[in-house]
Design a protein around this motif. Structure first.
Motif, mmCIF file in Angstrom:
data_model
loop_
_atom_site.group_PDB
_atom_site.id
_atom_site.type_symbol
_atom_site.label_atom_id
_atom_site.label_comp_id
_atom_site.label_asym_id
_atom_site.label_seq_id
_atom_site.Cartn_x
_atom_site.Cartn_y
_atom_site.Cartn_z
ATOM 1 N N VAL A 1 0.872 -1.144 -0.116
ATOM 2 C CA VAL A 1 0.090 -0.112 0.080
ATOM 3 C C VAL A 1 0.762 1.433 0.140
ATOM 4 O O VAL A 1 0.676 2.257 -0.663
ATOM 5 C CB VAL A 1 -1.011 -0.036 1.266
ATOM 6 N N CYS A 2 2.141 1.287 0.731
ATOM 7 C CA CYS A 2 2.966 2.384 0.507
ATOM 8 C C CYS A 2 3.260 2.652 -0.788
ATOM 9 O O CYS A 2 3.665 3.754 -1.310
ATOM 10 C CB CYS A 2 4.069 2.266 1.755
ATOM 11 N N LEU A 3 3.642 1.513 -1.450
ATOM 12 C CA LEU A 3 4.057 1.776 -3.015
ATOM 13 C C LEU A 3 3.017 2.242 -3.655
ATOM 14 O O LEU A 3 3.340 3.277 -4.633
ATOM 15 C CB LEU A 3 4.574 0.451 -3.465
ATOM 16 N N ILE A 4 1.675 1.956 -3.329
ATOM 17 C CA ILE A 4 0.695 2.737 -4.074
ATOM 18 C C ILE A 4 0.710 4.018 -3.781
ATOM 19 O O ILE A 4 0.367 5.104 -4.628
ATOM 20 C CB ILE A 4 -0.614 1.715 -4.059
ATOM 21 N N LEU A 5 0.463 4.141 -2.372
ATOM 22 C CA LEU A 5 0.586 5.742 -1.895
ATOM 23 C C LEU A 5 1.520 6.524 -2.546
ATOM 24 O O LEU A 5 1.257 7.648 -2.700
ATOM 25 C CB LEU A 5 0.548 5.545 -0.445
ATOM 26 N N GLY A 6 2.746 6.216 -2.538
ATOM 27 C CA GLY A 6 3.909 6.927 -2.962
ATOM 28 C C GLY A 6 3.862 7.246 -4.451
ATOM 29 O O GLY A 6 4.167 8.100 -5.006
ATOM 30 N N ASN A 7 2.905 6.276 -5.208
ATOM 31 C CA ASN A 7 2.713 6.711 -6.659
ATOM 32 C C ASN A 7 1.485 7.502 -7.175
ATOM 33 O O ASN A 7 1.271 7.924 -8.095
ATOM 34 C CB ASN A 7 2.747 5.493 -7.497
ATOM 35 N N MET A 8 0.765 7.672 -5.926
ATOM 36 C CA MET A 8 -0.606 8.344 -6.127
ATOM 37 C C MET A 8 -0.313 9.855 -6.204
ATOM 38 O O MET A 8 0.132 10.727 -5.290
ATOM 39 C CB MET A 8 -1.496 8.188 -4.958
ATOM 40 N N THR A 9 -0.755 10.376 -7.371
ATOM 41 C CA THR A 9 -0.781 11.998 -7.728
ATOM 42 C C THR A 9 -1.955 12.681 -7.306
ATOM 43 O O THR A 9 -1.904 13.855 -7.064
ATOM 44 C CB THR A 9 -0.790 12.190 -9.199
ATOM 45 N N ILE A 10 -3.123 12.110 -6.877
ATOM 46 C CA ILE A 10 -4.441 12.574 -6.501
ATOM 47 C C ILE A 10 -4.526 13.075 -5.273
ATOM 48 O O ILE A 10 -5.353 14.090 -4.770
ATOM 49 C CB ILE A 10 -5.381 11.569 -7.200
ATOM 50 N N LEU A 11 -3.731 12.601 -4.350
ATOM 51 C CA LEU A 11 -3.724 12.882 -2.691
ATOM 52 C C LEU A 11 -2.500 14.043 -2.624
ATOM 53 O O LEU A 11 -1.394 14.151 -3.130
ATOM 54 C CB LEU A 11 -3.441 11.733 -2.093
ATOM 55 N N SER A 12 -3.093 14.969 -1.681
ATOM 56 C CA SER A 12 -1.993 16.149 -1.149
ATOM 57 C C SER A 12 -0.864 15.487 -0.466
ATOM 58 O O SER A 12 -0.892 14.267 0.204
ATOM 59 C CB SER A 12 -2.816 17.112 -0.329
ATOM 60 N N SER A 13 0.433 16.169 -0.429
ATOM 61 C CA SER A 13 1.392 15.417 0.300
ATOM 62 C C SER A 13 1.160 15.577 1.968
ATOM 63 O O SER A 13 1.543 14.448 2.499
ATOM 64 C CB SER A 13 2.453 16.683 0.093
#
Length: 132
Positions: free
Chosen positions: A57-69
């Motif tokens: 999930v962290c790998l997915i999260l780190g690649n998501m551009t739709i969420l704010s930092s």
């Protein structure tokens, strides 16, 4: 941390947690069987499984551009704390007899880690719902 640095940290941490899950899983499957009972191995496997799920999930999260930092950081730190407390305490509780020390007093940490993982998922859902 800037956006690239945040994503890089999340991705590298996800990879390290995944690597550790594989190494610990191999140890649990091949090294622990002579040291602890089957129930302890099952517990250890649960810790490894949850660690790997959240590493992915962290790998997915780190690649998501739709969420704010900010959202990513919050979710990441909850998952990291959850993995550390949940899986880490399970690992320690299983190998305490091998180490010859009683760590049963840290048993309360496992559900606390689980709670952090749940909070991470709740914040993940909230962050996705807030997307316009």
């Amino acid at each position: 941390m800037n956006k690239i640095s945040t994503n890089k940290t999340i991705l590298i941490t996800g990879c390290v947690m995944g690597l550790l899950a594989v190494l610990l899983g191999a140890f649990g499957a091949h090294g622990l069987e002579k040291l602890v009972n089957a129930e302890s191995i099952d517990s250890f496997t649960t810790g490894v499984r949850y660690q790997m799920y959240h590493a992915i999930v962290c790998l997915i999260l780190g690649n998501m551009t739709i969420l704010s930092s900010t959202s990513k950081k919050r979710i990441f730190y909850l998952f990291l704390g959850g993995i550390t407390l949940f899986s880490g305490s399970i690992y320690l509780l299983v190998i305490d007899e091998v180490l010859g020390v009683s760590l049963s007093s840290i048993g309360f940490i496992t559900p606390l880690g689980g709670f952090l993982l749940i909070l991470g998922w709740i914040f993940f859902i909230i962050s996705l719902v807030k997307i316009k």
